[in-house]
Design a protein around this motif. Structure first.
Motif, short mmCIF file in Angstrom:
data_model
loop_
_atom_site.label_atom_id
_atom_site.label_comp_id
_atom_site.label_asym_id
_atom_site.label_seq_id
_atom_site.Cartn_x
_atom_site.Cartn_y
_atom_site.Cartn_z
N SER A 226 0.84 -1.19 0.00
CA SER A 226 0.00 0.00 0.00
C SER A 226 0.87 1.23 0.00
CB SER A 226 -0.99 0.02 1.17
OG SER A 226 -0.40 -0.46 2.34
N PHE A 256 2.10 6.11 9.81
CA PHE A 256 1.88 5.78 8.40
C PHE A 256 0.38 5.75 8.14
CE2 PHE A 256 0.79 2.36 5.33
CZ PHE A 256 1.25 2.98 4.19
N THR A 257 -0.03 6.38 7.04
CA THR A 257 -1.45 6.35 6.68
C THR A 257 -1.62 6.14 5.19
OG1 THR A 257 -3.52 7.59 6.64
CG2 THR A 257 -1.51 8.90 6.50
N THR A 258 -2.65 5.38 4.84
CA THR A 258 -3.00 5.24 3.43
C THR A 258 -4.07 6.28 3.06
OG1 THR A 258 -4.55 3.54 4.11
CG2 THR A 258 -2.47 2.80 3.17
N ARG A 259 -4.55 7.00 4.07
CA ARG A 259 -5.64 7.96 3.83
C ARG A 259 -5.29 9.36 4.33
NH1 ARG A 259 -10.82 6.06 3.11
NH2 ARG A 259 -11.15 8.22 2.51
N THR A 262 -7.94 12.11 4.89
CA THR A 262 -8.87 12.17 6.03
C THR A 262 -8.25 12.85 7.26
OG1 THR A 262 -8.18 10.03 6.94
CG2 THR A 262 -9.94 9.99 5.29
N VAL A 337 -2.69 -1.81 17.21
CA VAL A 337 -1.59 -1.25 16.42
C VAL A 337 -0.41 -2.24 16.48
CG1 VAL A 337 -0.12 0.73 16.01
CG2 VAL A 337 -2.37 1.05 17.07
N LEU A 338 0.03 -2.65 15.29
CA LEU A 338 1.14 -3.62 15.21
C LEU A 338 2.46 -2.89 15.19
CD1 LEU A 338 -0.36 -5.58 12.18
CD2 LEU A 338 -0.52 -6.25 14.59
N ALA A 345 2.64 3.15 14.54
CA ALA A 345 1.82 4.24 15.07
C ALA A 345 0.88 4.74 13.97
CB ALA A 345 2.70 5.38 15.56
N LEU A 346 -0.26 5.28 14.38
CA LEU A 346 -1.22 5.75 13.37
C LEU A 346 -2.01 6.93 13.92
CD1 LEU A 346 -4.14 4.61 14.57
CD2 LEU A 346 -3.32 2.48 13.60
N PHE A 347 -2.74 7.58 12.99
CA PHE A 347 -3.76 8.51 13.49
C PHE A 347 -5.10 7.87 13.21
CE2 PHE A 347 -3.84 10.20 9.08
CZ PHE A 347 -5.21 10.39 8.88
N CYS A 349 -9.08 7.95 12.40
CA CYS A 349 -10.12 8.77 11.80
C CYS A 349 -11.43 8.00 11.86
CB CYS A 349 -9.75 9.11 10.36
SG CYS A 349 -11.07 10.01 9.52
N HIS A 352 -14.09 7.32 9.00
CA HIS A 352 -13.81 6.60 7.76
C HIS A 352 -13.01 5.32 7.95
CE1 HIS A 352 -15.72 9.89 5.78
NE2 HIS A 352 -15.06 10.70 6.58
N ASP A 353 -12.96 4.86 9.16
CA ASP A 353 -12.31 3.58 9.43
C ASP A 353 -13.09 2.91 10.56
OD1 ASP A 353 -9.31 2.14 9.20
OD2 ASP A 353 -10.36 1.85 11.10
N ARG A 355 -12.58 0.36 12.49
CA ARG A 355 -11.84 0.05 13.71
C ARG A 355 -11.70 1.30 14.58
NH1 ARG A 355 -6.07 -2.03 12.06
NH2 ARG A 355 -5.97 0.17 11.55
C1 ANZ Z 1 -5.59 6.98 8.93
C2 ANZ Z 1 -6.73 6.36 8.27
C3 ANZ Z 1 -7.94 6.90 7.98
C4 ANZ Z 1 -6.44 5.07 7.89
C5 ANZ Z 1 -8.89 6.13 7.33
C6 ANZ Z 1 -7.33 4.25 7.27
C7 ANZ Z 1 -8.57 4.80 6.99
P1 ANZ Z 1 -3.17 -0.89 4.93
O1 ANZ Z 1 -4.17 -0.41 3.94
O2 ANZ Z 1 -3.38 -2.30 5.32
O3 ANZ Z 1 -1.76 -0.59 4.53
N1 ANZ Z 1 -2.20 1.58 10.32
C8 ANZ Z 1 -1.01 2.14 10.06
N2 ANZ Z 1 -0.02 1.55 10.75
C9 ANZ Z 1 -0.60 0.57 11.45
C10 ANZ Z 1 -0.11 -0.39 12.36
N3 ANZ Z 1 1.18 -0.43 12.70
N4 ANZ Z 1 -0.98 -1.26 12.92
C11 ANZ Z 1 -2.28 -1.21 12.60
N5 ANZ Z 1 -2.80 -0.32 11.75
C12 ANZ Z 1 -1.98 0.57 11.17
O4 ANZ Z 1 -3.45 -0.11 6.31
C13 ANZ Z 1 -2.95 1.18 6.47
C14 ANZ Z 1 -3.82 1.86 7.50
O5 ANZ Z 1 -3.80 1.08 8.70
C15 ANZ Z 1 -3.31 3.23 7.83
O6 ANZ Z 1 -4.14 4.23 7.27
C16 ANZ Z 1 -3.57 3.33 9.34
O7 ANZ Z 1 -4.87 3.85 9.41
C17 ANZ Z 1 -3.52 1.91 9.80
F1 ANZ Z 1 -10.08 6.63 7.05
O8 ANZ Z 1 -4.49 6.08 8.69
B1 ANZ Z 1 -5.04 4.77 8.31
#
Ligand code: ANZ
Ligand code: ZN
Length: 852
Positions: A226, A256-259, A262, A337-338, A345-347, A349, A352-353, A355
């Motif tokens: 991703s 790290f965020t994929t979004r 948001t 959080v893994l 670490a994450l933020f 939201c 839109h998520d 969990r």
């Molecule tokens: C903010 C956010 C907003 C996210 C949103 C998702 C949706 P994939 O797609 O599997 O790569 N994340 C990041 N690091 C993590 C960790 N160490 N353990 C667990 N979760 C973690 O997943 C990436 C998303 O998983 C990231 O994007 C983060 O949440 C979370 F509407 O950031 B997201």
């Protein structure tokens, strides 16, 4: 009525094939090469019916390819290392080596009874020093090339089996075998750098067009590429609650965020329990320390973490929103959080998520919508996070953009302002191959106090696994062996210790297909010879290996390519995953709170209206058709069935009834039907011992050639059940036809088409019909294109525009012939009721309309 004597035929032809080395693959053959492979079995002691189905399919492909003119490599071997041998040692006091070798003997004999066209001269067992010693050599090559490294890492520790478990071996937080609650431990482990190949392994999937889509998708998800934004959260200087002052460089942490789109919907930040900041905060916060310990108690399996209740602990720290210094977010330690994904670490939201939403509801954190689907700009989020596309709202400078554009805009801003960068992240982890087990490939490493980690010199390979070990106490017997571990350091000569860990057994299956293709004594394989056979053209096995085994084998092949050992990228160009063999269950309830008593099929008298126990004549319950398992006793023992029905009937049944990718329900009527088919084919051959006099039958010739074309293409596409149906059809047509040269030729062709599936019957009939040589050496029949042209048409017949019936006629028939045939139909005569038609309209090859 003469009967096909399967027992005599099996013994006779198996001996002849062996004596003539019919299925030995020649490296120097001028024929084009084909490599057909089924996943090699674990030598558990008995061949089960699932193996029989798997190997029968492979055998049909191998025998057909051979008849089609290929030099076929179709080998067999034993995936002989692993825990069951150690468990047998602990439970029954037998030593793993003897237990394994006895099982191999027994299973080899069982497989031979089935008449598979295997090249037994290439047989290997991964527990032979000749095999694992070469694996040690490859391990050292990869180590030298920087593809192997050692580091301390958290592992799942099974306190009963005293071993590290792979994440997949942890089920609901417990060891898959022992059922013990898994603990987390830190150990020095060897890792293979599979992540170096993450992009390549992912990109290579698109070229594997002869693989099932679902397997490619599973691999894709496992690699889990991703792309997103990695950015830094600065800690707010004033903490909302008194807490420890974080130390170290800077005052913040990366997420790290994929979004990134948001980001204005963020309402908290979360870090893993193993995150350094969490550890630091816990120093003078006993409640947090307790929470962290609780998070660490479970295993490290991602699947477990996903299903657990989401729990968090507020550290009291806050971070500053990177897009607005006036906004602050609380920092939680959270169990979902893994540590080893992204930055640990994450933020969150919540809008839109899902969990994050569950977490926010639990800890009363704000929930804000920042992405709106068409027409619901301000609709609040209730129980479901919105994960679809849309336009940005509540997001200041991003408002009105599509989420996709907003994503790019935030990444651009982070990059230009220097607080973040665009990154690609993988779910795939490096492959930890160290196992604290005895029955595996010894890792060829020596530990010296002065020199550290020293590879065993290649000249000293193989490092042989000692077999004089004891299993009276749990743990790894290699650690207790009095002499084996003591060696001189190859570098300085001081006394040193052997590594007592062994390699994950998945390493054994990561290159066995290369060793089958070429097995010199002095090196792992000859690259030129191996490359002549590889890649495996058709690989067949269970879908349970869709991810790990296939990914590891793909990685291993690439690693060998990178170090210049073998010029092959993809090991398996064609893959097929077969369904399971299932059976109904028989049971009787035992009363309140007790499990039912299960009965084996042979203990039961099964009739159409129920099932009765032979022992007492009383009824038993007939349960669902499910995967055969020892615990439910719904297993069919191949040996018993082979004795009764013969190898050909068993093979035939394995291919009929169900598409090969689906489950096949074993049934008495099914195997009976297969047996009757074998007898019908035999009878046809018997009837044609003498060359039949008579005239040719053009219609039968066409049926035979259509069968050749259809069976060939069905086998090519691995649609064995369709090929079987075609052959039933052909047998029916031959039985109905009158004796004569066409019928005799048709029977000979039938024997050839049946040969890959029922090879003993086919050889016996081939000899009976006085054909040259063996049918397994005969060239595959080729359909005459002239006989494939469909020259019959169906003519619809109408009276006054109403359909009255139809008949078949030769293509291009004269109008007069069609008129006469139409008028002869009884339905037409009834409609006319004696009157003669006023007019007859004929559309050639299609229609006759009679106007009365
Ligand atoms: C903010 C956010 C907003 C996210 C949103 C998702 C949706 P994939 O797609 O599997 O790569 N994340 C990041 N690091 C993590 C960790 N160490 N353990 C667990 N979760 C973690 O997943 C990436 C998303 O998983 C990231 O994007 C983060 O949440 C979370 F509407 O950031 B997201
Ligand atoms: Zn040394």
């Amino acid at each position: 009525m003469p009967r096909f004597d399967h027992q005599a035929a099996e013994v006779r032809w198996q001996a002849i094939w062996e004596a003539r080395e019919s299925f030995v693959a020649r490296d120097d053959s001028p024929r084009p090469k084909a490599y057909v492979l089924e996943m090699f079995p674990y030598p558990s002691g008995r061949v089960h019916i699932g193996h029989v189905r798997n190997y029968t399919m492979g055998d049909v492909v191998a025998r057909t390819r051979r008849a089609q003119g290929f030099e076929v490599l179709h080998p067999m071997g034993w995936d002989a290392f692993g825990m069951p041998a150690e468990n047998a040692a602990m439970e029954r006091g037998v030593d793993p080596g003897s237990w394994t070798r006895a099982n191999i003997e027994a299973m080899r004999a069982q497989l031979k009874r089935l008449g598979f066209a295997l090249d037994w001269s290439r047989e290997l067992a991964t527990c032979d020093p000749g095999y694992y010693g070469q694996e040690q050599a490859l391990f050292l090559d990869m180590l030298a090339a920087g593809l192997v490294y050692r580091r301390e890492s958290a592992v799942n520790w099974d306190p009963v089996d005293m071993t590290v478990l792979a994440n997949e071996q942890v089920i609901d937080g417990r060891g898959w075998r022992s059922g013990a609650l898994v603990e987390r431990r830190k150990l020095n482990q060897w890792f293979l750098k599979i992540t170096d190949f993450a992009d390549d392994l992912l990109d290579g999937l698109s070229g594997l067009d002869q693989w099932p889509d679902k397997v490619r998708l599973m691999q894709e998800n496992w690699i889990g590429r991703s792309t997103g934004l990695r950015f830094r959260f600065e800690l707010a200087t004033d903490f909302p609650t008194p807490g420890p002052s974080p130390e170290g460089e800077g005052r913040g942490f990366d997420v790290f965020t994929t979004r990134p789109d948001t980001l204005f919907g963020a309402s908290f930040a979360a870090i893993a329990a193993d995150h350094p900041l969490a550890q630091q905060c816990a120093r003078d916060n006993p409640a947090l320390a307790d929470f962290i310990a609780q998070c660490q108690a479970g295993g490290t399996a991602a699947a477990d973490i996903e299903t657990q209740e989401k729990l968090g602990f507020d550290t009291g720290l806050s971070v500053i929103h990177p897009l607005d210094p006036g906004l602050q977010l609380p920092v939680f330690v959270a169990n979902f959080v893994l540590m080893d994904y992204g930055t640990g670490a994450l933020f969150g939201c919540p809008g839109h998520d899902q969990r994050d939403l569950d977490f926010a509801r639990k800890y009363q954190l704000p929930v804000l919508r920042v992405v709106a689907a068409e027409g619901e700009e301000q609709a609040p989020i209730h129980n479901d996070a919105y994960t679809g596309p849309g336009r940005m709202v509540n997001s200041r400078f991003l408002d009105g953009m599509t989420a996709e554009d907003a994503r790019a805009a935030v990444i651009a801003r982070a990059t230009s302002e220097g607080w973040g960068t665009s990154v690609t992240q993988y779910r795939l982890r490096d492959w930890g191959v160290s196992r604290q087990r005895y029955w595996g490939t010894p890792i060829p490493i020596i530990h010296c106090d002065a020199c550290g980690v020293v590879p065993v010199p290649k000249a000293d390979l193989p490092v042989i696994l000692p077999e004089d070990v004891s299993f009276d106490v749990p743990g790894n017997p290699l650690e207790r062996h009095p002499t084996w571990g003591q060696v001189a350091c190859p570098t300085c000569g001081a006394s040193a210790r052997r590594e007592t860990d062994t390699l994950d057994t998945f390493t054994n299956s990561s290159w066995y297909f290369i060793r089958f293709a070429s097995a010199p004594l002095d090196r792992p394989f000859d690259p030129a010879v191996a490359a002549q056979w590889l890649p495996v053209g058709q690989y067949i096995g269970g879908v349970e290996h869709a991810i790990l085994h296939l990914l590891y084998a793909r990685f291993w092949t690439r690693a060998l390519q990178r170090i210049g050992a073998l010029d092959v990228a993809e090991p398996f160009s064609g893959l097929f995953t077969q369904g399971m063999v299932t059976h109904e269950t028989y049971s009787r309830p035992q009363g309140e709170g007790l499990p039912p008593i299960w009965f084996a099929p042979e203990e039961v008298d099964r009739r159409s209206d129920g099932a009765w126990l032979k022992a007492d004549g009383d009824k038993v319950e007939v349960g669902r058709v499910i995967k055969m398992s020892k615990s439910k006793k719904n297993v069919i023992d191949p040996d018993a069935i082979l004795g009764r029905y013969g190898a050909d009937a068993v093979r035939w049944f394995m291919l009929s009834d169900s598409p090969p990718e689906r489950d096949l329900a074993w049934s008495e009527s099914g195997i009976d039907g297969a047996w009757r088919f074998v007898q019908r084919v035999w009878r046809l051959a018997e009837e044609h011992v003498a060359t039949a006099e008579g005239v040719a039958d053009g219609k039968l010739d066409r049926q035979v050639h259509r069968a050749i074309a259809a069976v060939t293409s069905d086998i090519d596409r691995l649609q064995f059940n369709k090929a079987v149906a075609r052959l039933y059809e052909l047998v029916g047509a031959l039985e109905r036809a009158s004796p004569g040269p066409s019928r005799r030729a048709g029977v000979v062709t039938l024997i050839q088409l049946v040969a890959p599936m029922a090879p003993h019957l086919a050889e016996e009939a081939w000899a009976l019909l006085e054909q040259d040589g063996l049918v397994c050496d005969a060239a595959w029949p080729v359909a005459d294109p002239a006989l494939l042209i469909d020259d019959e048409v169906t003519i619809a017949v109408q009276v006054n525009g109403k359909l009255k019936g139809s008949f078949t006629a030769a293509k291009g028939s004269e109008k007069a012939v069609l008129e006469a045939d139409a008028l002869a139909l009884p339905t037409v005569q009834r409609s006319l009721d004696g009157a003669s038609p006023r007019k007859i309209i004929v559309v050639p090859d299609r229609l006759v309309n009679i106007v009365a």
